[in-house]
Design an enzyme around this catalytic site. Sequence first.
Site, PDB file in Angstrom:
ATOM      1  N   HIS A  87      29.216  37.667  -2.361  1.00 60.20           N
ATOM      2  CA  HIS A  87      28.198  37.166  -2.939  1.00 60.20           C
ATOM      3  C   HIS A  87      27.201  38.121  -3.572  1.00 60.20           C
ATOM      4  O   HIS A  87      26.490  37.661  -4.734  1.00 60.20           O
ATOM      5  CB  HIS A  87      27.403  36.275  -2.127  1.00 60.20           C
ATOM      6  CG  HIS A  87      28.217  35.111  -1.600  1.00 60.20           C
ATOM      7  ND1 HIS A  87      27.873  34.388  -0.443  1.00 60.20           N
ATOM      8  CD2 HIS A  87      29.329  34.457  -1.990  1.00 60.20           C
ATOM      9  CE1 HIS A  87      28.663  33.122  -0.149  1.00 60.20           C
ATOM     10  NE2 HIS A  87      29.828  33.394  -1.186  1.00 60.20           N
TER      11      HIS A  87
ATOM     12  N   SER B 293      33.005  31.692  -5.860  1.00 55.89           N
ATOM     13  CA  SER B 293      31.785  31.710  -5.510  1.00 55.89           C
ATOM     14  C   SER B 293      30.792  32.757  -5.840  1.00 55.89           C
ATOM     15  O   SER B 293      29.549  32.817  -6.181  1.00 55.89           O
ATOM     16  CB  SER B 293      31.404  31.367  -3.935  1.00 55.89           C
ATOM     17  OG  SER B 293      31.809  32.468  -3.187  1.00 55.89           O
TER      18      SER B 293
END
Length: 341
Positions: A202, A151
């Site tokens: 992230h 991610s």
Amino acid sequence: MQRGFQLGLLLLVVQLFQEGLGNVPAVTLSVLGFNVYLYMFPAAAPIQACVSLQQVYRYKEWRRLFLSPLHHVDDWHLYFNMVSFIWKGIRLERRLGGGWFLYLLSVFSLLYGLMYLLLQVLLTKLTVDSNPLVNLVDVSSLSRECAVGFSGVLFALKVVTNHYNPGGVTYVLNIRVSNRLGSWVELLLIYLIAPGTSLVAHLAGILVGLLYTAGPLKSIMMTCAELVSSDGNNPESRSYYSSSGYSGTTGEYSADPQHAEDHTTDQTSDYTESFIAGLTEEEQIELAIRHSLNDRRQTRQRGAASGFHPAEQDGSVEELRRKRLRRFEQDGSSQRRRGRL
């Protein structure tokens, strides 16, 4: 360690066939397959593949920088990340080309890990210095976490995708957000609704994406590619582990769903209104100049292909005019001679 076939894998296969195998470019499909393979037959357990400052820097386990983006905690972790990757990969690979997209993924995967370590160093510094920010966010836990998953790379790809469609919008959990802010809103929402995901991972992905779109990374990559290419052509304390999380892009949607295809050709007239609206005044002027130069070049090419050369035609007309004038003068002089006779 070998995993069995699970529900997340089944749904991923269904999603892939719904998209259509023929619609997924080769590099995107290959990277997706490689992630699935490493989930079924992992090179290391997630706890041994995750990346953290303690494991990588202190214990010198540098291989974690390469293993971390390609391993996932469970089938749902893999499913959400790969579905988001399909969406982004189709658009970016069609725009950038397979070679450059694979190059981009390789660089992003490595830089994401290095950026993650850098952020953990900064968080550790905040913890030691008793910064007031520590009272707002659990900085100590963020500085000790160990992240695994794709991610972080997906957040970097999301920044690049939004950069190529600045005037569009993205729906994050049914919230309509401008593409320029989409990555940041998604970062915040995922952290709030999914506490087990890694905020730092992230954030590292977003910063890597910004290095490419607004920093020197793209120029550095192009320079390295030119050096390699022969023709100079480009084909852009206690430690615990947590998943780097899902990309959260299953609910996102662009108001201009064809924006990726709009940029696959060299025709600047194919740019969408939303793309042009998102450009600055200087960028719009540059786009107009480039469009004008392309039109002139195409006009010359069409003229050469049809054998039409305006300069040559003007010369032949002028020569014909001179011949007619000489013939007229000769006829006039001969008539005057006959009159004298």
